[in-house]
Design a protein around this motif. Structure first.
Motif, PDB file in Angstrom:
ATOM      1  N   ARG A  21     -26.230  12.175 -60.655  1.00  0.00           N
ATOM      2  CA  ARG A  21     -25.253  13.176 -60.203  1.00  0.00           C
ATOM      3  C   ARG A  21     -25.763  14.601 -60.458  1.00  0.00           C
ATOM      4  NH1 ARG A  21     -20.077  12.877 -58.398  1.00  0.00           N
ATOM      5  NH2 ARG A  21     -19.332  14.999 -58.130  1.00  0.00           N
ATOM      6  N   LEU A  22     -26.205  14.870 -61.693  1.00  0.00           N
ATOM      7  CA  LEU A  22     -26.566  16.251 -62.041  1.00  0.00           C
ATOM      8  C   LEU A  22     -27.854  16.704 -61.355  1.00  0.00           C
ATOM      9  CD1 LEU A  22     -25.648  16.637 -65.828  1.00  0.00           C
ATOM     10  CD2 LEU A  22     -24.234  16.902 -63.805  1.00  0.00           C
ATOM     11  N   SER A  23     -28.763  15.779 -61.072  1.00  0.00           N
ATOM     12  CA  SER A  23     -30.052  16.184 -60.488  1.00  0.00           C
ATOM     13  C   SER A  23     -29.898  16.708 -59.056  1.00  0.00           C
ATOM     14  CB  SER A  23     -31.056  15.022 -60.538  1.00  0.00           C
ATOM     15  OG  SER A  23     -30.532  13.883 -59.880  1.00  0.00           O
ATOM     16  N   ARG A  24     -28.730  16.453 -58.440  1.00  0.00           N
ATOM     17  CA  ARG A  24     -28.527  17.003 -57.082  1.00  0.00           C
ATOM     18  C   ARG A  24     -28.603  18.525 -57.096  1.00  0.00           C
ATOM     19  NH1 ARG A  24     -22.978  14.270 -55.174  1.00  0.00           N
ATOM     20  NH2 ARG A  24     -22.321  15.661 -56.816  1.00  0.00           N
ATOM     21  N   GLN A  25     -27.893  19.139 -58.042  1.00  0.00           N
ATOM     22  CA  GLN A  25     -27.879  20.612 -58.143  1.00  0.00           C
ATOM     23  C   GLN A  25     -28.877  21.134 -59.178  1.00  0.00           C
ATOM     24  OE1 GLN A  25     -25.561  22.572 -56.452  1.00  0.00           O
ATOM     25  NE2 GLN A  25     -24.665  20.766 -55.473  1.00  0.00           N
ATOM     26  N   HIS A  26     -29.338  20.252 -60.060  1.00  0.00           N
ATOM     27  CA  HIS A  26     -30.158  20.686 -61.200  1.00  0.00           C
ATOM     28  C   HIS A  26     -31.371  19.767 -61.330  1.00  0.00           C
ATOM     29  CE1 HIS A  26     -26.608  23.060 -62.424  1.00  0.00           C
ATOM     30  NE2 HIS A  26     -25.928  21.985 -62.048  1.00  0.00           N
ATOM     31  N   ASN A 161     -33.945  13.224 -55.969  1.00  0.00           N
ATOM     32  CA  ASN A 161     -33.446  14.587 -56.203  1.00  0.00           C
ATOM     33  C   ASN A 161     -34.456  15.469 -56.946  1.00  0.00           C
ATOM     34  OD1 ASN A 161     -31.013  13.894 -55.071  1.00  0.00           O
ATOM     35  ND2 ASN A 161     -29.955  13.550 -57.004  1.00  0.00           N
ATOM     36  N   GLU A 366     -20.296  16.482 -65.627  1.00  0.00           N
ATOM     37  CA  GLU A 366     -20.653  17.644 -64.789  1.00  0.00           C
ATOM     38  C   GLU A 366     -19.599  18.738 -64.943  1.00  0.00           C
ATOM     39  OE1 GLU A 366     -22.508  18.035 -60.420  1.00  0.00           O
ATOM     40  OE2 GLU A 366     -20.496  17.175 -60.436  1.00  0.00           O
ATOM     41  N   PHE A 370     -20.416  22.523 -66.119  1.00  0.00           N
ATOM     42  CA  PHE A 370     -20.626  23.552 -65.079  1.00  0.00           C
ATOM     43  C   PHE A 370     -19.307  23.995 -64.456  1.00  0.00           C
ATOM     44  CE2 PHE A 370     -24.453  20.880 -65.181  1.00  0.00           C
ATOM     45  CZ  PHE A 370     -25.372  21.822 -65.561  1.00  0.00           C
TER      46      PHE A 370
END
Ligand SMILES: Cc1cc2nc3c(=O)[nH]c(=O)nc-3n(C[C@H](O)[C@H](O)[C@H](O)COP(=O)(O)OP(=O)(O)OC[C@H]3O[C@@H](n4cnc5c(N)ncnc54)[C@H](O)[C@@H]3O)c2cc1C
Length: 370
Positions: A21-26, A161, A366, A370
């Protein structure tokens, strides 16, 4: 500047869901796993049930994430072709006292937004002619999933990602620095370190020890884990069609009670029992001497099973905050800002329904950050 924006410690289903999940934006994310492959501990030693959300106390994280995660898992499975089946489940009462308990289970489920249907004896036997029952609750939303299929999906999503997964890489120490954390790594005896702005502790059976590394007194804060083994026995293939769905007894103490499980290959097994361990070794052997006691528990649900019909199968170890005989505990999922640990998230006591909850936990983490 830190080496990574995010370090996730522990590549079980929860750490993987968070990383995906987090690697999509980060994408500056590293997932650290001490074993040679992801998902070798609790995440691959469980019942693989997508729980409906029946038993958990309303308002707890367990209740909330189980229900959110359940729906999200069914959607994920359909979209990404992850092997699963909505097998459904019965909770079967075998006497008057248990029949009374069914009503309180039904009401608890209702408070969680889960509707269960009461079946009288005849109706329950129409669904499962071989079980012992005086009446049952029918759960239409309970299912089973290939946890390996799910973990593979999270792993590949993280990779795609741009996230990094480091196997054979144990987090051995953590220090708070000005702009994040320095993590000491042990890779097959070779020592090194990395820095990360954010650290997410998803280390399962080791999560209390990771919390201790950043100075949290886990005894005082009631965060020390108990290792609680759950063993399973398999039923001989010639009797594996004795039930068509999951069949549970009315729960008694710390667990849900030894219940009938069907896996995706059609194998029928019973488990898990509840055995508080003295130490912290991971011993995945099933004690053969439990055979008779197991067969007795099984016969409470399925009378046609003899001692010789069952063989030791597998076991898992629960990371339980609940002490033996003590009150039930909720998941601990906290961004530790109040302890002065900005950017450090602890996930401790992620026992069942952790698999079902995994995508919902990832979304929650998440939001915390954030
Ligand atoms: C018997 C049993 C039956 C269950 N049945 C169900 C079920 O049917 N449905 C359901 O929803 N849930 C079930 N659960 C619960 C579910 O399996 C867990 O909640 C879930 O697997 C927890 O995942 P995790 O990623 O938190 O932990 P884990 O899978 O344990 O992953 C943690 C990872 O962290 C790694 N690690 C630990 N320390 C370090 C370190 N210092 N450095 C690097 N890596 C480290 C470990 O090697 C491990 O791979 C069951 C559990 C058990 C034991």
């Amino acid at each position: 500047m830190a080496d990574f924006e995010i370090a996730v410690i522990g590549a079980g289903v929860v750490g993987l869901a968070i990383a995906a999940r987090l690697s999509r934006q980060h994408p500056s994310l590293v997932l650290l796993e001490k074993n040679e492959k992801y998902g070798m501990e609790t995440s691959s030693h469980n019942s693989e049930v997508i729980h409906a959300g029946i038993y958990y106390a309303p308002g707890t994280l367990k209740a909330r994430f189980c229900i959110e995660g359940r729906d999200e898992l069914y959607a994920l499975c359909s979209t990404h072709h992850i092997d699963h089946r909505k097998l459904t489940k019965l909770i079967s009462a075998t006497n008057e006292a248990e029949l009374n308990k069914l009503e309180s289970i039904r009401q608890n489920a209702e408070k969680n937004g889960v509707t269960l249907e009461f079946l009288d004896k005849q109706a329950a036997l129409r669904l499962e002619p071989n079980i012992r029952t005086e009446g049952a609750l029918f759960s239409p939303l309970t299912g089973i999933i290939s946890v390996h299929g799910l973990m593979d999906y999270f792993f590949h999503t993280t990779n795609t990602n741009g996230g990094t997964i480091q196997h054979r890489c144990r987090a051995a120490g953590i220090r708070k620095e000005n702009h994040g954390y320095e993590i000491d790594l042990d890779e097959d005896g070779q020592r090194s370190s990395i820095t990360s702005e954010i650290v997410i502790n998803a280390a399962g059976l080791g999560s209390d020890l990771i919390a201790e590394m950043v100075g949290i007194d886990i005894e005082k804060e009631n965060l020390k884990l108990n290792y609680v083994k759950g063993s399973y026995f398999a039923i001989t293939p010639s009797k594996s069609n004795f039930v068509a769905r999951l069949v549970y007894p009315v729960p008694a103490n710390e667990g849900l009670g030894v219940h009938a499980l069907k896996d995706l290959g059609g194998k029928l097994k019973f488990g898990p029992d509840v055995e508080y361990l003295e130490g912290r070794t991971l011993d995945y052997r099933v004690d053969e001497t439990k055979r008779h006691a197991f067969a007795e528990s099984i016969r409470r649900i399925l009378p046609g099973i003899d001692d010789e019909d069952i063989t030791p199968d597998m076991c898992g170890i629960r990371p339980k905050l609940q002490k033996k005989g003590g009150p039930a505990r909720d998941f601990v999922i906290v961004h530790e800002t109040e302890r002065g640990l900005e950017g450090f998230v602890n996930l401790i006591g992620i026992e069942s329904p952790g698999l079902t909850s995994s995508p919902a936990i990832a979304r929650y983490v998440e939001k915390l950050l954030f």
